[in-house]
Each structure stands twice: as C-alpha cells, then as structure tokens.
Write a protein that holds these residues in place. Structure first.
Motif, PDB file in Angstrom:
ATOM      1  N   ILE A  21       0.833  -1.194   0.000  1.00  0.00           N
ATOM      2  CA  ILE A  21       0.000   0.000   0.000  1.00  0.00           C
ATOM      3  C   ILE A  21       0.875   1.254   0.000  1.00  0.00           C
ATOM      4  N   ALA A  22       1.922   1.262   0.817  1.00  0.00           N
ATOM      5  CA  ALA A  22       2.796   2.429   0.933  1.00  0.00           C
ATOM      6  C   ALA A  22       3.598   2.697  -0.346  1.00  0.00           C
ATOM      7  N   SER A  23       3.809   1.661  -1.156  1.00  0.00           N
ATOM      8  CA  SER A  23       4.620   1.831  -2.368  1.00  0.00           C
ATOM      9  C   SER A  23       3.994   2.796  -3.366  1.00  0.00           C
ATOM     10  N   GLY A  24       2.684   2.939  -3.295  1.00  0.00           N
ATOM     11  CA  GLY A  24       2.002   3.816  -4.240  1.00  0.00           C
ATOM     12  C   GLY A  24       1.757   3.177  -5.590  1.00  0.00           C
ATOM     13  N   ASP A  25       2.168   1.923  -5.756  1.00  0.00           N
ATOM     14  CA  ASP A  25       1.893   1.218  -7.010  1.00  0.00           C
ATOM     15  C   ASP A  25       0.389   1.050  -7.182  1.00  0.00           C
ATOM     16  N   VAL A  26      -0.056   1.030  -8.420  1.00  0.00           N
ATOM     17  CA  VAL A  26      -1.466   0.830  -8.716  1.00  0.00           C
ATOM     18  C   VAL A  26      -1.872  -0.588  -8.321  1.00  0.00           C
ATOM     19  N   ILE A  27      -2.973  -0.704  -7.601  1.00  0.00           N
ATOM     20  CA  ILE A  27      -3.533  -2.002  -7.215  1.00  0.00           C
ATOM     21  C   ILE A  27      -4.942  -2.058  -7.787  1.00  0.00           C
ATOM     22  N   ASP A  28      -5.239  -3.131  -8.491  1.00  0.00           N
ATOM     23  CA  ASP A  28      -6.529  -3.297  -9.143  1.00  0.00           C
ATOM     24  C   ASP A  28      -7.359  -4.366  -8.447  1.00  0.00           C
ATOM     25  N   PHE A  29      -8.663  -4.230  -8.544  1.00  0.00           N
ATOM     26  CA  PHE A  29      -9.642  -5.171  -7.992  1.00  0.00           C
ATOM     27  C   PHE A  29     -10.365  -5.789  -9.184  1.00  0.00           C
ATOM     28  N   TYR A  30     -10.203  -7.100  -9.349  1.00  0.00           N
ATOM     29  CA  TYR A  30     -10.768  -7.821 -10.487  1.00  0.00           C
ATOM     30  C   TYR A  30     -11.870  -8.774 -10.039  1.00  0.00           C
ATOM     31  N   ALA A  31     -12.802  -9.047 -10.926  1.00  0.00           N
ATOM     32  CA  ALA A  31     -13.754 -10.128 -10.716  1.00  0.00           C
ATOM     33  C   ALA A  31     -13.058 -11.424 -11.137  1.00  0.00           C
ATOM     34  N   GLU A  32     -13.117 -12.411 -10.285  1.00  0.00           N
ATOM     35  CA  GLU A  32     -12.588 -13.746 -10.584  1.00  0.00           C
ATOM     36  C   GLU A  32     -11.096 -13.744 -10.925  1.00  0.00           C
ATOM     37  N   HIS A  33     -10.335 -12.803 -10.375  1.00  0.00           N
ATOM     38  CA  HIS A  33      -8.892 -12.678 -10.640  1.00  0.00           C
ATOM     39  C   HIS A  33      -8.596 -12.468 -12.121  1.00  0.00           C
ATOM     40  N   ASN A  34      -9.568 -11.995 -12.869  1.00  0.00           N
ATOM     41  CA  ASN A  34      -9.438 -11.836 -14.321  1.00  0.00           C
ATOM     42  C   ASN A  34      -9.157 -10.370 -14.648  1.00  0.00           C
ATOM     43  N   PRO A  35      -7.961 -10.050 -15.145  1.00  0.00           N
ATOM     44  CA  PRO A  35      -7.636  -8.656 -15.441  1.00  0.00           C
ATOM     45  C   PRO A  35      -8.514  -8.036 -16.522  1.00  0.00           C
ATOM     46  N   LEU A  39     -12.862  -4.086 -11.708  1.00  0.00           N
ATOM     47  CA  LEU A  39     -13.993  -3.586 -10.926  1.00  0.00           C
ATOM     48  C   LEU A  39     -13.698  -2.241 -10.273  1.00  0.00           C
ATOM     49  N   ALA A  40     -12.463  -2.033  -9.839  1.00  0.00           N
ATOM     50  CA  ALA A  40     -12.054  -0.801  -9.172  1.00  0.00           C
ATOM     51  C   ALA A  40     -10.528  -0.752  -9.171  1.00  0.00           C
ATOM     52  N   THR A  41      -9.960   0.433  -8.927  1.00  0.00           N
ATOM     53  CA  THR A  41      -8.511   0.582  -8.941  1.00  0.00           C
ATOM     54  C   THR A  41      -8.078   1.737  -8.047  1.00  0.00           C
ATOM     55  N   THR A  42      -6.891   1.598  -7.489  1.00  0.00           N
ATOM     56  CA  THR A  42      -6.360   2.683  -6.671  1.00  0.00           C
ATOM     57  C   THR A  42      -5.970   3.879  -7.535  1.00  0.00           C
ATOM     58  N   SER A  43      -5.766   3.673  -8.826  1.00  0.00           N
ATOM     59  CA  SER A  43      -5.299   4.769  -9.682  1.00  0.00           C
ATOM     60  C   SER A  43      -6.304   5.906  -9.798  1.00  0.00           C
ATOM     61  N   SER A  46     -11.174   4.618  -6.872  1.00  0.00           N
ATOM     62  CA  SER A  46     -12.355   3.764  -6.718  1.00  0.00           C
ATOM     63  C   SER A  46     -12.069   2.564  -5.815  1.00  0.00           C
ATOM     64  N   LEU A  47     -10.795   2.286  -5.538  1.00  0.00           N
ATOM     65  CA  LEU A  47     -10.386   1.234  -4.606  1.00  0.00           C
ATOM     66  C   LEU A  47      -9.554   1.870  -3.505  1.00  0.00           C
ATOM     67  N   ALA A  60     -14.496  -0.515  -2.153  1.00  0.00           N
ATOM     68  CA  ALA A  60     -14.495  -0.305  -3.598  1.00  0.00           C
ATOM     69  C   ALA A  60     -15.786   0.351  -4.053  1.00  0.00           C
ATOM     70  N   GLN A  61     -15.644   1.315  -4.919  1.00  0.00           N
ATOM     71  CA  GLN A  61     -16.765   1.889  -5.654  1.00  0.00           C
ATOM     72  C   GLN A  61     -16.693   1.243  -7.030  1.00  0.00           C
ATOM     73  N   MET A  62     -17.569   0.269  -7.265  1.00  0.00           N
ATOM     74  CA  MET A  62     -17.511  -0.507  -8.506  1.00  0.00           C
ATOM     75  C   MET A  62     -17.637   0.410  -9.722  1.00  0.00           C
TER      76      MET A  62
END
Length: 98
Positions: A21-35, A39-43, A46-47, A60-62
C-alpha cells in the motif's frame, strides 16, 4: 490440498500489506482474478486499501461497467459472500506438522 490430502492453510501476517500500500503502485480489484474484469482501482480512487486491526481493509466503488454492475448485484443479493486476493510471496516459511 497438501500431498497427504489434508487442507492447505496459509497464514498471512496482518502487516504484510503495509509495504504494498505504501509503495504507491497501482492495485486493481478484479472479478474472478481476471484482469479483463476490472472492478475498481487505486489509480482513480475507486479502490481504497489500508491496514487496520483486522488486517487488510478494502472499500471499492464498482466501476459502471457490465462486470461492475453484475458483481455489485451478486454481492448485494448475497450470492457472493467472500473474496480472495492475489499476491506475490516475498518471504515464507513452512510447517508441515500443522
């Protein structure tokens, strides 16, 4: 399952998420681990992820996509009641005795 058929259990250190979390890298939220099913992203905010006294907290705000609307409806109606996360192990240890 392990080689002897017993359940395989992973224990995650509750602080394991702090560096990611501290790294600031973009983290994504996927349905079924499918890129392809974002569904939402820190960028775009929305995540939201943070470490609390339970471990990893997420909110998450979908995104307003077919996958976002479908997943939200499945969560809202109780069809989906749990989730999992993908991760890369940086350090681990094994205890074969349980």
């Amino acid at each position: 399952m392990s080689a002897d058929g017993s359940p395989f259990r992973e224990t995650i250190n509750p602080n394991a998420f702090e560096a990611a979390i501290a790294s600031g890298d973009v983290i994504d939220f996927y349905a079924e681990h499918n890129p392809d099913k974002l569904l939402a992203t820190t960028s775009n905010g929305s995540l939201v992820l943070r470490v609390d006294d339970q471990g990893l907290y997420m909110e998450a705000q979908m995104l307003d996509t077919n996958d976002g609307r479908d997943t939200y409806e499945l969560i809202k109606t109780g069809v989906i009641t749990s989730m999992s996360f993908g991760f890369i192990v940086l350090e681990d240890s094994w205890d074969m005795d349980g």
